[in-house]
Design a protein around this motif. Structure first.
Motif, PDB file in Angstrom:
ATOM      1  N   GLN A 108       6.153  10.288   8.859  1.00  0.00           N
ATOM      2  CA  GLN A 108       7.602  10.608   8.312  1.00  0.00           C
ATOM      3  C   GLN A 108       8.176   9.415   7.599  1.00  0.00           C
ATOM      4  O   GLN A 108       9.022   9.615   6.665  1.00  0.00           O
ATOM      5  N   LEU A 109       8.193   8.150   8.259  1.00  0.00           N
ATOM      6  CA  LEU A 109       8.712   6.885   7.539  1.00  0.00           C
ATOM      7  C   LEU A 109       8.032   6.688   6.216  1.00  0.00           C
ATOM      8  O   LEU A 109       8.741   6.389   5.239  1.00  0.00           O
ATOM      9  N   LEU A 110       6.790   6.746   6.222  1.00  0.00           N
ATOM     10  CA  LEU A 110       6.037   6.562   4.956  1.00  0.00           C
ATOM     11  C   LEU A 110       6.420   7.391   3.700  1.00  0.00           C
ATOM     12  O   LEU A 110       5.749   7.395   2.720  1.00  0.00           O
ATOM     13  N   LYS A 111       6.868   8.568   4.041  1.00  0.00           N
ATOM     14  CA  LYS A 111       7.292   9.583   3.096  1.00  0.00           C
ATOM     15  C   LYS A 111       8.556   9.316   2.265  1.00  0.00           C
ATOM     16  O   LYS A 111       8.668   9.428   1.125  1.00  0.00           O
ATOM     17  N   GLN A 112       9.016   7.951   2.918  1.00  0.00           N
ATOM     18  CA  GLN A 112      10.378   7.478   2.176  1.00  0.00           C
ATOM     19  C   GLN A 112       9.968   6.016   1.404  1.00  0.00           C
ATOM     20  O   GLN A 112      10.826   5.546   0.840  1.00  0.00           O
ATOM     21  N   THR A 145       0.322  20.973   5.577  1.00  0.00           N
ATOM     22  CA  THR A 145       1.509  21.818   5.151  1.00  0.00           C
ATOM     23  C   THR A 145       2.321  21.236   4.018  1.00  0.00           C
ATOM     24  O   THR A 145       3.169  21.826   3.304  1.00  0.00           O
ATOM     25  N   ASP A 146       2.264  19.690   4.279  1.00  0.00           N
ATOM     26  CA  ASP A 146       3.351  18.805   3.294  1.00  0.00           C
ATOM     27  C   ASP A 146       2.547  18.411   2.071  1.00  0.00           C
ATOM     28  O   ASP A 146       1.634  17.783   2.096  1.00  0.00           O
ATOM     29  N   PRO A 147       2.972  18.991   0.927  1.00  0.00           N
ATOM     30  CA  PRO A 147       2.270  18.594  -0.261  1.00  0.00           C
ATOM     31  C   PRO A 147       2.401  17.191  -0.683  1.00  0.00           C
ATOM     32  O   PRO A 147       1.767  16.700  -1.194  1.00  0.00           O
ATOM     33  N   THR A 148       3.257  16.418   0.350  1.00  0.00           N
ATOM     34  CA  THR A 148       3.338  14.815  -0.112  1.00  0.00           C
ATOM     35  C   THR A 148       2.254  14.045  -0.158  1.00  0.00           C
ATOM     36  O   THR A 148       1.789  13.055  -0.889  1.00  0.00           O
ATOM     37  N   TRP A 149       1.509  14.509   0.891  1.00  0.00           N
ATOM     38  CA  TRP A 149       0.280  13.787   1.178  1.00  0.00           C
ATOM     39  C   TRP A 149      -1.076  14.199   0.066  1.00  0.00           C
ATOM     40  O   TRP A 149      -2.007  13.489   0.133  1.00  0.00           O
ATOM     41  N   LYS A 150      -0.912  15.280  -0.309  1.00  0.00           N
ATOM     42  CA  LYS A 150      -2.111  15.685  -1.345  1.00  0.00           C
ATOM     43  C   LYS A 150      -3.550  15.661  -0.701  1.00  0.00           C
ATOM     44  O   LYS A 150      -4.477  15.179  -1.398  1.00  0.00           O
ATOM     45  N   THR A 151      -3.512  15.945   0.420  1.00  0.00           N
ATOM     46  CA  THR A 151      -4.830  15.981   1.211  1.00  0.00           C
ATOM     47  C   THR A 151      -5.959  16.859   0.638  1.00  0.00           C
ATOM     48  O   THR A 151      -5.399  17.989   0.226  1.00  0.00           O
ATOM     49  N   THR A 152      -6.943  16.546   0.659  1.00  0.00           N
ATOM     50  CA  THR A 152      -7.986  17.745   0.090  1.00  0.00           C
ATOM     51  C   THR A 152      -8.852  18.383   1.283  1.00  0.00           C
ATOM     52  O   THR A 152      -8.683  17.696   2.352  1.00  0.00           O
ATOM     53  N   THR A 153      -9.606  19.148   0.717  1.00  0.00           N
ATOM     54  CA  THR A 153     -10.731  19.605   2.000  1.00  0.00           C
ATOM     55  C   THR A 153     -11.495  18.760   2.483  1.00  0.00           C
ATOM     56  O   THR A 153     -11.763  18.951   3.768  1.00  0.00           O
ATOM     57  N   LEU A 154     -12.006  17.842   1.519  1.00  0.00           N
ATOM     58  CA  LEU A 154     -12.625  16.624   2.091  1.00  0.00           C
ATOM     59  C   LEU A 154     -12.278  15.815   2.928  1.00  0.00           C
ATOM     60  O   LEU A 154     -12.854  15.550   3.991  1.00  0.00           O
ATOM     61  N   ASP A 155     -11.076  15.445   2.906  1.00  0.00           N
ATOM     62  CA  ASP A 155     -10.280  14.630   3.695  1.00  0.00           C
ATOM     63  C   ASP A 155     -10.205  15.262   5.080  1.00  0.00           C
ATOM     64  O   ASP A 155     -10.404  14.653   6.072  1.00  0.00           O
ATOM     65  N   VAL A 156      -9.742  16.475   5.116  1.00  0.00           N
ATOM     66  CA  VAL A 156      -9.413  17.405   6.404  1.00  0.00           C
ATOM     67  C   VAL A 156     -10.820  17.269   7.067  1.00  0.00           C
ATOM     68  O   VAL A 156     -11.190  17.254   8.407  1.00  0.00           O
ATOM     69  N   THR A 157     -11.908  17.810   6.286  1.00  0.00           N
ATOM     70  CA  THR A 157     -13.256  18.073   6.845  1.00  0.00           C
ATOM     71  C   THR A 157     -13.985  16.783   7.624  1.00  0.00           C
ATOM     72  O   THR A 157     -14.487  16.818   8.725  1.00  0.00           O
ATOM     73  N   MET A 158     -13.735  15.697   6.803  1.00  0.00           N
ATOM     74  CA  MET A 158     -14.287  14.629   7.357  1.00  0.00           C
ATOM     75  C   MET A 158     -13.490  14.044   8.606  1.00  0.00           C
ATOM     76  O   MET A 158     -13.901  13.576   9.640  1.00  0.00           O
ATOM     77  N   GLY A 159     -12.022  14.119   8.576  1.00  0.00           N
ATOM     78  CA  GLY A 159     -11.112  13.939   9.705  1.00  0.00           C
ATOM     79  C   GLY A 159     -11.534  14.692  10.938  1.00  0.00           C
ATOM     80  O   GLY A 159     -11.457  14.127  12.119  1.00  0.00           O
ATOM     81  N   VAL A 162       0.880  -1.157  -0.283  1.00  0.00           N
ATOM     82  CA  VAL A 162      -0.086  -0.013   0.081  1.00  0.00           C
ATOM     83  C   VAL A 162       0.805   1.171  -0.213  1.00  0.00           C
ATOM     84  O   VAL A 162       1.807   1.260   0.756  1.00  0.00           O
ATOM     85  N   SER A 163       0.607   2.083  -0.783  1.00  0.00           N
ATOM     86  CA  SER A 163       1.413   3.349  -0.861  1.00  0.00           C
ATOM     87  C   SER A 163       1.405   4.039   0.492  1.00  0.00           C
ATOM     88  O   SER A 163       0.307   4.147   0.997  1.00  0.00           O
ATOM     89  N   GLY A 164       2.342   4.900   0.792  1.00  0.00           N
ATOM     90  CA  GLY A 164       2.531   5.578   2.008  1.00  0.00           C
ATOM     91  C   GLY A 164       1.504   6.804   1.822  1.00  0.00           C
ATOM     92  O   GLY A 164       0.840   7.225   2.847  1.00  0.00           O
ATOM     93  N   GLN A 165       1.455   7.288   0.799  1.00  0.00           N
ATOM     94  CA  GLN A 165       0.538   8.556   0.447  1.00  0.00           C
ATOM     95  C   GLN A 165      -1.058   8.162   0.917  1.00  0.00           C
ATOM     96  O   GLN A 165      -1.795   8.635   1.543  1.00  0.00           O
ATOM     97  N   THR A 166      -1.394   6.980   0.091  1.00  0.00           N
ATOM     98  CA  THR A 166      -2.778   6.380   0.610  1.00  0.00           C
ATOM     99  C   THR A 166      -3.187   6.068   1.847  1.00  0.00           C
ATOM    100  O   THR A 166      -4.081   6.432   2.607  1.00  0.00           O
ATOM    101  N   LEU A 167      -2.010   5.453   2.493  1.00  0.00           N
ATOM    102  CA  LEU A 167      -2.146   5.119   3.914  1.00  0.00           C
ATOM    103  C   LEU A 167      -2.412   6.365   4.866  1.00  0.00           C
ATOM    104  O   LEU A 167      -3.344   6.551   5.779  1.00  0.00           O
ATOM    105  N   VAL A 222      16.270   3.942   6.962  1.00  0.00           N
ATOM    106  CA  VAL A 222      15.405   4.898   6.618  1.00  0.00           C
ATOM    107  C   VAL A 222      15.384   6.134   7.670  1.00  0.00           C
ATOM    108  O   VAL A 222      15.000   7.157   7.278  1.00  0.00           O
ATOM    109  N   LEU A 223      15.672   5.818   8.831  1.00  0.00           N
ATOM    110  CA  LEU A 223      15.625   6.956  10.016  1.00  0.00           C
ATOM    111  C   LEU A 223      16.421   7.974   9.590  1.00  0.00           C
ATOM    112  O   LEU A 223      16.191   8.950  10.120  1.00  0.00           O
ATOM    113  N   ALA A 224      17.518   7.527   8.906  1.00  0.00           N
ATOM    114  CA  ALA A 224      18.584   8.919   8.804  1.00  0.00           C
ATOM    115  C   ALA A 224      17.850   9.963   7.775  1.00  0.00           C
ATOM    116  O   ALA A 224      18.051  11.125   7.586  1.00  0.00           O
ATOM    117  N   ARG A 225      16.773   9.580   7.035  1.00  0.00           N
ATOM    118  CA  ARG A 225      16.015  10.411   5.947  1.00  0.00           C
ATOM    119  C   ARG A 225      14.562  10.926   6.670  1.00  0.00           C
ATOM    120  O   ARG A 225      14.365  12.008   6.610  1.00  0.00           O
TER     121      ARG A 225
END
Length: 287
Positions: free
Chosen positions: A196-200, A241-255, A145-150, A174-177
């Motif tokens: 942070q781990l799944l960004k890698q 604030t991190d563009p890696t995750w590409k979260t949407t307004t819907l994601d944040v509102t539901m969460g 499963v991709s880190g972004q999806t998770l 991976v901890l070094a990164r």
């Protein structure tokens, strides 16, 4: 020359005398033997240290802090002492099942999973009486499963869908990164670390229940109470604030909406199913 173990099981402990023997025994019963156990005691005031010293196994290394570091810094010290290729953080009152290390290390050793940084399994929830009060499977399909999806799904559902530290085995290099645990938000210290781990890289999901996570009336989430939802919203605000995750307004509102419902459910569940109050207060894990 000491051979590097494949797996390091890192146990940050504080006043876990009631359960630490069971935790250690669960690791020593593993069908896979190439591991070390690193215990870092954070100035316990109970019999945690004396119980650990009863175990006569060369794979166990006990370290005692001179001063109390607190939850996050103690977790970081534990993983900083590890020598293994793969690491598991196991709190001093949780347990793993006999196949856990063998299955998860095999998943990370598989050449097809070279880009996988974290292996995740299903788990049980046990209370202070050792009753299984909940059986949980990951809410993701088995396999990669991709880190972004998770992480995006964690934001949308308002809770940690990855799981507590006991469910994960991750690559030490991976901890070094990715960095270490962030102690500023103890209630979500595990989810922030997974992010942070799944960004890698990706995660590998195993639906098998290989670990057990303990709840009790003295756990950190109980003491956090209804502030848990606010902790989650703070985490999401920072994550977005991190563009890696590409979260949407819907994601944040539901969460944001669901985080309070999860908070309410979790508090009721722990108070009604957590069992008796242990003899000592624990800071071992953000439960």
């Amino acid at each position: 020359m000491v051979q590097q173990p494949l797996v390091s099981v890192c146990i940050p402990a504080y006043n876990n005398g009631e359960y630490i023997a069971e935790t250690l025994e669960s690791v020593l019963r593993q069908r896979y033997a190439d591991f070390e156990i690193i215990i870092v005691d954070d100035c316990s005031t109970d019999d945690t240290v004396s119980i650990v010293r009863r175990f006569r196994d060369s794979r166990i290394r006990l370290n005692r802090n001179k001063t109390n570091l607190g939850l996050g810094r103690n977790w970081n010290k534990a993983i900083s002492l590890a020598n293994g290729k793969y690491l598991k953080v196991l709190c001093g009152d949780d347990v793993i099942h006999p196949d856990c290390l063998q299955r998860q290390s095999g998943q990370l050793e598989d050449p097809a999973n070279a880009n996988v940084v974290l292996a995740v399994c299903g788990s049980e929830v046990i209370n202070s009486n050792n009753d299984v009060v909940l059986r949980r499977n990951p809410r993701f399909p088995a396999g990669r499963v991709s880190g972004q999806t998770l992480i995006r799904k964690c934001v949308r559902w308002g809770t940690n869908l990855v799981g507590e530290p006991a469910v994960g085995l991750f690559r030490r290099d991976v901890l070094a990164r990715s960095g270490l645990f962030d102690p500023t938000n103890p209630y979500l210290i595990d989810l922030a670390f997974w992010a942070q781990l799944l960004k890698q890289g990706d995660a590998f999901v195993d639906q098998t229940r290989l670990a057990a996570f303990r709840i009790s009336p003295s756990s950190v989430s109980t003491k956090t109470g209804f502030h848990q939802a606010a902790c989650f919203r703070h985490f999401v605000q920072k994550l977005c604030t991190d563009p890696t995750w590409k979260t949407t307004t819907l994601d944040v509102t539901m969460g944001r909406a669901l985080s309070f419902q999860w908070c309410l459910f979790r508090n009721i569940f722990i108070k009604t199913r957590g069992g008796r109050l242990p003899a000592t207060i624990t800071q071992s894990t953000p439960k």
